[in-house]
Scaffold this motif. Structure first.
Motif, PDB file in Angstrom:
ATOM      1  N   ASP A  53       0.870  -1.197  -0.024  1.00 50.56           N
ATOM      2  CA  ASP A  53       0.026  -0.013   0.053  1.00 50.56           C
ATOM      3  C   ASP A  53       0.822   1.152  -0.101  1.00 50.56           C
ATOM      4  O   ASP A  53       1.777   1.276   1.042  1.00 50.56           O
ATOM      5  CB  ASP A  53      -0.825   0.058   1.294  1.00 50.56           C
ATOM      6  CG  ASP A  53      -1.881   1.006   1.323  1.00 50.56           C
ATOM      7  OD1 ASP A  53      -1.774   1.942   0.549  1.00 50.56           O
ATOM      8  OD2 ASP A  53      -2.852   0.879   2.279  1.00 50.56           O
ATOM      9  N   ASN A  54       0.779   2.001  -0.856  1.00 54.09           N
ATOM     10  CA  ASN A  54       1.581   3.391  -1.124  1.00 54.09           C
ATOM     11  C   ASN A  54       1.136   4.384  -0.124  1.00 54.09           C
ATOM     12  O   ASN A  54       1.609   5.426  -0.101  1.00 54.09           O
ATOM     13  CB  ASN A  54       1.736   3.832  -2.437  1.00 54.09           C
ATOM     14  CG  ASN A  54       0.387   4.714  -3.003  1.00 54.09           C
ATOM     15  OD1 ASN A  54      -0.445   4.619  -2.398  1.00 54.09           O
ATOM     16  ND2 ASN A  54       0.573   5.101  -4.415  1.00 54.09           N
ATOM     17  N   GLY A  55       0.069   4.126   0.445  1.00 54.85           N
ATOM     18  CA  GLY A  55      -0.350   5.168   1.652  1.00 54.85           C
ATOM     19  C   GLY A  55      -1.388   6.261   0.853  1.00 54.85           C
ATOM     20  O   GLY A  55      -1.731   6.957   1.920  1.00 54.85           O
ATOM     21  N   LYS A  56      -1.600   5.887  -0.297  1.00 50.10           N
ATOM     22  CA  LYS A  56      -2.339   7.170  -1.057  1.00 50.10           C
ATOM     23  C   LYS A  56      -3.530   6.500  -1.648  1.00 50.10           C
ATOM     24  O   LYS A  56      -4.574   6.349  -1.105  1.00 50.10           O
ATOM     25  CB  LYS A  56      -1.481   7.953  -1.872  1.00 50.10           C
ATOM     26  CG  LYS A  56      -0.318   8.746  -1.316  1.00 50.10           C
ATOM     27  CD  LYS A  56       0.388   9.465  -2.159  1.00 50.10           C
ATOM     28  CE  LYS A  56       1.630  10.220  -1.421  1.00 50.10           C
ATOM     29  NZ  LYS A  56       2.571  10.795  -2.412  1.00 50.10           N
ATOM     30  N   ASP A  57      -3.349   6.166  -2.931  1.00 49.48           N
ATOM     31  CA  ASP A  57      -4.540   5.665  -3.781  1.00 49.48           C
ATOM     32  C   ASP A  57      -4.170   4.456  -4.488  1.00 49.48           C
ATOM     33  O   ASP A  57      -4.636   4.117  -5.373  1.00 49.48           O
ATOM     34  CB  ASP A  57      -4.878   6.608  -4.871  1.00 49.48           C
ATOM     35  CG  ASP A  57      -3.559   6.951  -5.887  1.00 49.48           C
ATOM     36  OD1 ASP A  57      -2.451   6.529  -5.518  1.00 49.48           O
ATOM     37  OD2 ASP A  57      -3.809   7.876  -6.666  1.00 49.48           O
ATOM     38  N   ARG A  59      -2.982   0.036  -3.685  1.00 47.74           N
ATOM     39  CA  ARG A  59      -2.567  -0.984  -2.900  1.00 47.74           C
ATOM     40  C   ARG A  59      -2.741  -2.240  -3.807  1.00 47.74           C
ATOM     41  O   ARG A  59      -3.716  -2.459  -4.606  1.00 47.74           O
ATOM     42  CB  ARG A  59      -3.866  -1.105  -1.827  1.00 47.74           C
ATOM     43  CG  ARG A  59      -3.542  -2.413  -0.906  1.00 47.74           C
ATOM     44  CD  ARG A  59      -4.411  -2.410   0.237  1.00 47.74           C
ATOM     45  NE  ARG A  59      -4.114  -3.588   1.024  1.00 47.74           N
ATOM     46  CZ  ARG A  59      -5.075  -4.195   2.011  1.00 47.74           C
ATOM     47  NH1 ARG A  59      -6.052  -3.478   2.362  1.00 47.74           N
ATOM     48  NH2 ARG A  59      -4.742  -4.910   2.735  1.00 47.74           N
ATOM     49  N   ASN A  77      -7.075   0.496  -7.512  1.00 45.48           N
ATOM     50  CA  ASN A  77      -6.260   1.025  -8.782  1.00 45.48           C
ATOM     51  C   ASN A  77      -5.330   0.153  -9.435  1.00 45.48           C
ATOM     52  O   ASN A  77      -4.292   0.597  -9.856  1.00 45.48           O
ATOM     53  CB  ASN A  77      -5.814   2.674  -8.253  1.00 45.48           C
ATOM     54  CG  ASN A  77      -6.840   3.501  -8.121  1.00 45.48           C
ATOM     55  OD1 ASN A  77      -8.001   3.334  -8.586  1.00 45.48           O
ATOM     56  ND2 ASN A  77      -6.449   4.043  -7.113  1.00 45.48           N
TER      57      ASN A  77
END
Length: 158
Positions: A53-57, A59, A77
């Motif tokens: 998970d990049n912590g934004k938008d 995973r 996404n």
């Protein structure tokens, strides 16, 4: 008679072409609820390979079935495909009865295994084969499964 040389479709017939192993390794599964999908595939006993998970938008989660060289990925996404739109995917097992029991033991809700009149496992593929049918015989009729018309061109003329 033609004397034009014809190239064979067999890539191994050309000694100048190096052989390269190719493997099918990833299938993308579009899902609506990433955490619910992760819990489901974990309950199947599949190996969790990655949960990034990049912590934004974005995973991505990757699972691999036991003994498989191919994994599935899903996430947020990861694909523009609609959730639930994956079709024509088959999980092949060496022992259908043992696999059925193992899934039930893990609390997975699945239907009973059924066999055709010859005692061979036969499952309905609809809608996964886009309306084509592979089950026929008395078992299919008992289960209410639509079967292939044995005379598709017969217009019912007397």
């Amino acid at each position: 008679m033609s004397t034009k040389p014809v190239r064979a479709n067999d890539p191994t017939s050309d000694a100048g072409v190096a052989r390269v192993d190719m493997k099918f390794e990833i299938v993308v599964i579009p899902v609506s609820d990433v955490d619910r999908a992760k819990e489901f595939y974990g309950r199947l006993g599949w190996r969790l390979d990655a949960d990034y998970d990049n912590g934004k938008d974005f995973r991505v989660i990757q699972f691999t079935p036991q003994g498989s060289g191919c994994s599935i990925i899903f996430g947020k996404n990861v694909t523009p495909a609609a959730p639930g739109s994956a079709q024509g995917l088959y999980l092949i097992v060496s022992d259908i009865q043992a696999a059925h029991k193992a899934l039930l033991d893990r609390g997975v809700e699945i239907t009973e295994v059924f066999h055709d009149s010859a005692g061979v496992y036969a499952g309905t593929d609809e809608p996964y084969l886009f309306g084509r049918v592979r089950v026929s015989g008395p078992v299919a009729a008992t289960l209410g499964i639509r079967t292939a018309d044995p005379h598709p061109n017969d217009q019912g003329s007397p």
